[in-house]
Scaffold this motif. Structure first.
Motif, PDB file in Angstrom:
ATOM      1  N   UNK A  71     -15.531  25.476  58.262  1.00 42.88           N
ATOM      2  CA  UNK A  71     -15.771  24.464  59.297  1.00 42.88           C
ATOM      3  C   UNK A  71     -15.162  24.918  60.609  1.00 42.88           C
ATOM      4  N   UNK A  72     -15.786  24.538  61.705  1.00 43.82           N
ATOM      5  CA  UNK A  72     -15.198  24.773  63.017  1.00 43.82           C
ATOM      6  C   UNK A  72     -14.977  23.408  63.674  1.00 43.82           C
ATOM      7  N   UNK A  73     -14.484  23.410  64.879  1.00 45.77           N
ATOM      8  CA  UNK A  73     -14.157  22.152  65.551  1.00 45.77           C
ATOM      9  C   UNK A  73     -15.401  21.283  65.775  1.00 45.77           C
ATOM     10  N   UNK A  74     -16.517  21.901  66.141  1.00 45.07           N
ATOM     11  CA  UNK A  74     -17.750  21.142  66.394  1.00 45.07           C
ATOM     12  C   UNK A  74     -18.207  20.421  65.128  1.00 45.07           C
ATOM     13  N   UNK A  75     -18.184  21.104  63.997  1.00 45.52           N
ATOM     14  CA  UNK A  75     -18.567  20.474  62.734  1.00 45.52           C
ATOM     15  C   UNK A  75     -17.569  19.389  62.341  1.00 45.52           C
ATOM     16  N   UNK A  76     -16.289  19.661  62.552  1.00 42.97           N
ATOM     17  CA  UNK A  76     -15.256  18.674  62.227  1.00 42.97           C
ATOM     18  C   UNK A  76     -15.444  17.399  63.048  1.00 42.97           C
ATOM     19  N   UNK A  77     -15.762  17.560  64.323  1.00 44.13           N
ATOM     20  CA  UNK A  77     -16.002  16.395  65.180  1.00 44.13           C
ATOM     21  C   UNK A  77     -17.229  15.620  64.713  1.00 44.13           C
ATOM     22  N   UNK A 111     -11.135  21.067  60.913  1.00 48.66           N
ATOM     23  CA  UNK A 111     -11.454  22.334  61.571  1.00 48.66           C
ATOM     24  C   UNK A 111     -10.671  23.497  60.960  1.00 48.66           C
ATOM     25  N   UNK A 112      -9.536  23.203  60.354  1.00 49.40           N
ATOM     26  CA  UNK A 112      -8.721  24.251  59.727  1.00 49.40           C
ATOM     27  C   UNK A 112      -9.241  24.619  58.343  1.00 49.40           C
ATOM     28  N   UNK A 113     -10.241  23.917  57.858  1.00 50.82           N
ATOM     29  CA  UNK A 113     -10.831  24.201  56.554  1.00 50.82           C
ATOM     30  C   UNK A 113     -11.783  25.391  56.669  1.00 50.82           C
ATOM     31  N   UNK A 114     -11.647  26.330  55.762  1.00 53.42           N
ATOM     32  CA  UNK A 114     -12.518  27.513  55.761  1.00 53.42           C
ATOM     33  C   UNK A 114     -13.972  27.072  55.670  1.00 53.42           C
ATOM     34  N   UNK A 131     -22.737  14.644  53.798  1.00 51.82           N
ATOM     35  CA  UNK A 131     -22.678  15.559  54.946  1.00 51.82           C
ATOM     36  C   UNK A 131     -23.968  16.383  55.041  1.00 51.82           C
ATOM     37  N   UNK A 132     -24.543  16.728  53.900  1.00 51.26           N
ATOM     38  CA  UNK A 132     -25.819  17.449  53.877  1.00 51.26           C
ATOM     39  C   UNK A 132     -26.964  16.469  54.098  1.00 51.26           C
ATOM     40  N   UNK A 133     -26.880  15.325  53.440  1.00 52.78           N
ATOM     41  CA  UNK A 133     -27.937  14.312  53.553  1.00 52.78           C
ATOM     42  C   UNK A 133     -28.146  13.881  55.009  1.00 52.78           C
ATOM     43  N   UNK A 134     -27.046  13.746  55.755  1.00 57.09           N
ATOM     44  CA  UNK A 134     -27.115  13.330  57.162  1.00 57.09           C
ATOM     45  C   UNK A 134     -27.241  14.523  58.118  1.00 57.09           C
ATOM     46  N   UNK A 135     -27.458  15.709  57.547  1.00 56.66           N
ATOM     47  CA  UNK A 135     -27.687  16.941  58.311  1.00 56.66           C
ATOM     48  C   UNK A 135     -26.520  17.317  59.231  1.00 56.66           C
ATOM     49  N   UNK A 136     -25.313  16.993  58.789  1.00 54.14           N
ATOM     50  CA  UNK A 136     -24.117  17.434  59.507  1.00 54.14           C
ATOM     51  C   UNK A 136     -23.797  18.867  59.089  1.00 54.14           C
ATOM     52  N   UNK A 137     -23.969  19.160  57.798  1.00 56.04           N
ATOM     53  CA  UNK A 137     -23.769  20.505  57.259  1.00 56.04           C
ATOM     54  C   UNK A 137     -25.046  20.965  56.571  1.00 56.04           C
ATOM     55  N   UNK A 138     -25.287  22.265  56.637  1.00 60.23           N
ATOM     56  CA  UNK A 138     -26.400  22.843  55.877  1.00 60.23           C
ATOM     57  C   UNK A 138     -25.954  23.002  54.423  1.00 60.23           C
TER      58      UNK A 138
END
Length: 107
Positions: free
Chosen positions: A64-70, A59-62, A84-91
């Protein structure tokens, strides 16, 4: 009292607020002392293993927020950060912001 002693006391009293301000480091000052300062964002020069990093570290990574980190932690383990993109966690756009800070260490 002698005039010089009175003058010296008056100068000391007048300088006291300035002395008190210099005793507190600038980083410790806050507009509202009841609100803690926001944690510093993670330095992109340092990489995090997405299979081992804590939610707080992620979450401390520029970018990312806590929801994405979780969500990252919940989806472990990963073979590569691109999952992370393949599993649609991140755009794609979010991944572009964090790709240099995230790794998967090989054992």
């Amino acid at each position: 009292m002698k005039p010089n002693a009175i003058l010296a006391i008056a100068m000391f009293v007048a300088a006291a607020p300035a002395l008190a301000e210099t005793a507190t480091p600038p980083a410790a000052k806050s507009a509202n002392p009841l609100v803690a300062p926001a944690p510093a964002k993670h330095d992109a020069a340092v990489t995090l293993d997405i299979n081992k990093a804590s939610v707080e570290q992620l979450a401390a990574t520029h970018g990312l927020d806590r929801k994405l980190a979780e969500a990252i932690v919940k989806g472990r383990p990963y073979k590569a950060p691109t999952e992370l993109v393949k599993h649609k966690i991140l755009s794609d756009a979010q991944f572009a912001l964090v790709k240099d800070a995230l790794v998967v260490e090989r054992n």
